[in-house]
Design an enzyme around this catalytic site. Structure first.
Site, PDB file in Angstrom:
ATOM      1  N   GLU A   1      54.338   7.719   4.163  1.00  0.00           N
ATOM      2  CA  GLU A   1      53.074   7.038   4.501  1.00  0.00           C
ATOM      3  C   GLU A   1      53.074   5.611   3.953  1.00  0.00           C
ATOM      4  O   GLU A   1      52.694   4.662   4.650  1.00  0.00           O
ATOM      5  CB  GLU A   1      51.901   7.823   3.924  1.00  0.00           C
ATOM      6  CG  GLU A   1      50.544   7.149   4.096  1.00  0.00           C
ATOM      7  CD  GLU A   1      49.657   7.309   2.874  1.00  0.00           C
ATOM      8  OE1 GLU A   1      49.116   6.286   2.409  1.00  0.00           O
ATOM      9  OE2 GLU A   1      49.508   8.451   2.393  1.00  0.00           O
ATOM     10  N   HIS A   2      53.518   5.432   2.709  1.00  0.00           N
ATOM     11  CA  HIS A   2      53.576   4.091   2.111  1.00  0.00           C
ATOM     12  C   HIS A   2      54.517   3.181   2.887  1.00  0.00           C
ATOM     13  O   HIS A   2      54.182   2.039   3.208  1.00  0.00           O
ATOM     14  CB  HIS A   2      54.082   4.197   0.665  1.00  0.00           C
ATOM     15  CG  HIS A   2      53.004   4.434  -0.333  1.00  0.00           C
ATOM     16  ND1 HIS A   2      52.836   3.653  -1.453  1.00  0.00           N
ATOM     17  CD2 HIS A   2      52.027   5.376  -0.403  1.00  0.00           C
ATOM     18  CE1 HIS A   2      51.809   4.097  -2.162  1.00  0.00           C
ATOM     19  NE2 HIS A   2      51.315   5.154  -1.549  1.00  0.00           N
TER      20      HIS A   2
ATOM     21  N   HIS B   1      54.088  11.607   1.430  1.00  0.00           N
ATOM     22  CA  HIS B   1      53.305  10.500   0.887  1.00  0.00           C
ATOM     23  C   HIS B   1      54.136   9.227   0.794  1.00  0.00           C
ATOM     24  O   HIS B   1      53.665   8.126   1.086  1.00  0.00           O
ATOM     25  CB  HIS B   1      52.771  10.904  -0.500  1.00  0.00           C
ATOM     26  CG  HIS B   1      52.076   9.798  -1.223  1.00  0.00           C
ATOM     27  ND1 HIS B   1      52.663   9.118  -2.275  1.00  0.00           N
ATOM     28  CD2 HIS B   1      50.854   9.232  -1.047  1.00  0.00           C
ATOM     29  CE1 HIS B   1      51.837   8.193  -2.715  1.00  0.00           C
ATOM     30  NE2 HIS B   1      50.733   8.243  -1.999  1.00  0.00           N
TER      31      HIS B   1
ATOM     32  N   GLU C   1      51.279   5.311  -9.442  1.00  0.00           N
ATOM     33  CA  GLU C   1      50.218   6.127  -8.827  1.00  0.00           C
ATOM     34  C   GLU C   1      50.238   7.545  -9.400  1.00  0.00           C
ATOM     35  O   GLU C   1      49.189   8.129  -9.680  1.00  0.00           O
ATOM     36  CB  GLU C   1      50.415   6.156  -7.307  1.00  0.00           C
ATOM     37  CG  GLU C   1      49.234   6.698  -6.538  1.00  0.00           C
ATOM     38  CD  GLU C   1      49.409   6.599  -5.038  1.00  0.00           C
ATOM     39  OE1 GLU C   1      48.607   7.230  -4.316  1.00  0.00           O
ATOM     40  OE2 GLU C   1      50.334   5.906  -4.573  1.00  0.00           O
TER      41      GLU C   1
END
Length: 422
Positions: free
Chosen positions: A68-69, A65, A140
């Site tokens: 991905e950012h 993840h 998040e």
């Protein structure tokens, strides 16, 4: 490119593999103005242990993840702004076993596609930027921990699995993301973002050959080695924690109930297992089942209730959930209901009607560009041509469904996760 037509679905797919190893799949939709492209890697949050160039690596939870950012950054450029200038909407998501980057547009498709391929394939991880991202992802994670819907599922995975990394949240934890460095991000990009570990899928009024040419031009012809995933995830089919509960700010208890299944095979066996599992869930607690009606009329469940069969690399499960004043009674009703269903059975006519209904829903899903792209990509990594699914539905039998229910929907394989009001 190889052209394949599927008369039962009235669909055509063009496929090829480029010299760099990338698989390209294009579903032409003449006359449609919207175009959608998915660029997907066979790398998700559970793939934290792997072998590359003869060396074994173990990376922190949440790295897929995090990667991905960070891939949305190019040196001195704002990728999102460039897509916006082209009139395209870009986004991405990380799952347990894949990461997808995608855009949709009605104009400037070729330029948008080239930009998608460029930014995903370009590792750029300056140290200051990587550290700054920790605060963003930390926020998040905090929002995720405050979400009852997210927590009830994550706690179910912790209750069901002993070793499989699905028990770790996709985002990782505040502690694990602080272990992620530019070097780790670059390592994982080199390990899993090689074209041979990826697929490009496009749906819309486009020229398949031009799609392949753009990908070939941006990515080049050099193939690169792909990491070997290490999967020491052997699981007993019992759950280590049959019941787990947490208090949060909710008006009514919400729950997720799971029944642990063996992991699916590759190829046609994978989708066959999914079809059998989905039909079993529909027969047991689907909206047209006697058990659903009984639980609904008694007030045990409401319109929020739903479920089905889910798979992940190395595992599978039947799940259901929603809001209920007494989640434990829902669990007990389902365990009792499966015994009644196995005793009374389903007549052949009802079973065929249920199969036609399920097949119809899957065919209607092809009207969605997003659903089509997602499923083509996901099943590509399972080594199955997704558009062959009508054949699987035709061959699945009542016996398979009842054998599945007998084996899986048992107290020994069951776990219940509940969020109760404070």
């Amino acid at each position: 490119m190889m052209k394949m037509h599927y008369p039962k679905l009235d669909e055509t797919v063009y496929r090829c593999q480029l010299p760099c190893g990338l698989t390209v799949a294009v579903v032409p939709k003449p006359g449609f103005t919207r175009k959608l492209a998915y660029f997907v890697t066979d790398f998700g949050s559970i793939h934290s242990d792997f072998l590359l160039d003869g060396q074994e690596y173990h990376v922190p939870a949440g790295v897929a993840h995090y990667l991905e950012h960070k891939l949305f950054e190019l040196p001195g450029r704002d990728v999102s702004a460039e897509f916006a200038a082209l009139g395209a909407n870009v986004n991405a998501f990380t799952g347990y076993d894949m990461t997808a980057y995608y855009f949709s547009c009605t104009e400037n498709f070729e330029k948008s596609l080239a930009l998608l391929l460029e930014f995903v394939s370009t590792p750029y991880f300056p140290a200051e930027s990587v550290v700054r991202e920790q605060g963003i992802i930390d926020q998040e994670i905090g929002m995720y921990l405050d979400s009852p819907e997210a927590r009830v599922f994550d706690r179910l995975m912790e209750a069901m699995y002993r070793r499989h990394p699905i028990r770790v949240p996709i985002l990782g934890s505040g502690e694990s993301i602080r272990e992620i460095t530019p070097e780790i991000l670059e390592l994982c990009h080199r390990a899993f973002y090689a074209p041979g570990n990826m697929i490009l899928c496009v749906v819309g009024d486009v020229d398949p050959e031009e799609v392949a040419n753009i990908a070939n031009r941006v990515l080049g012809e050099e193939s690169r080695p792909v990491a070997q995933k290490l999967r020491a995830w052997q699981e007993e089919m019992t759950c280590p924690e049959p019941y787990t509960a947490q208090q949060m700010e909710v008006a009514m208890p919400t729950f997720q109930l799971g029944f642990k299944c063996e992991g699916t095979d590759m190829g046609e066996a994978a989708i066959r297992a999914e079809v059998v599992g989905d039909l079993a869930a529909e027969a047991l607690f689907g909206e047209s089942s006697a058990l659903y009606l009984k639980m609904y009329e008694s007030g045990l469940i409401d319109a929020s209730f739903g479920g089905g069969f889910e798979t992940v690399d190395g595992g599978a499960m039947v799940t259901c959930g929603g809001d209920s004043p007494e989640p434990e009674k829902v669990r007990d009703a389902i365990l009792a209901g499966v015994k009644v269903l196995l005793e009374t059975g389903i007549d052949e006519e009802s079973f065929l009607r249920m199969k036609r209904s399920a097949l119809g829903r899957r065919i209607r899903d092809l009207d969605s560009f997003d659903s089509t792209c997602f499923r083509i990509c996901a099943y590509h990594f399972s080594q199955f041509d997704y558009f062959q699914f009508p054949k699987v539905y035709a061959e699945v039998t009542r016996k398979e469904v009842f054998e599945f229910l007998t084996r899986v929907v048992t107290e020994q394989r069951c776990a219940l996760s509940v969020i109760t009001p404070i």
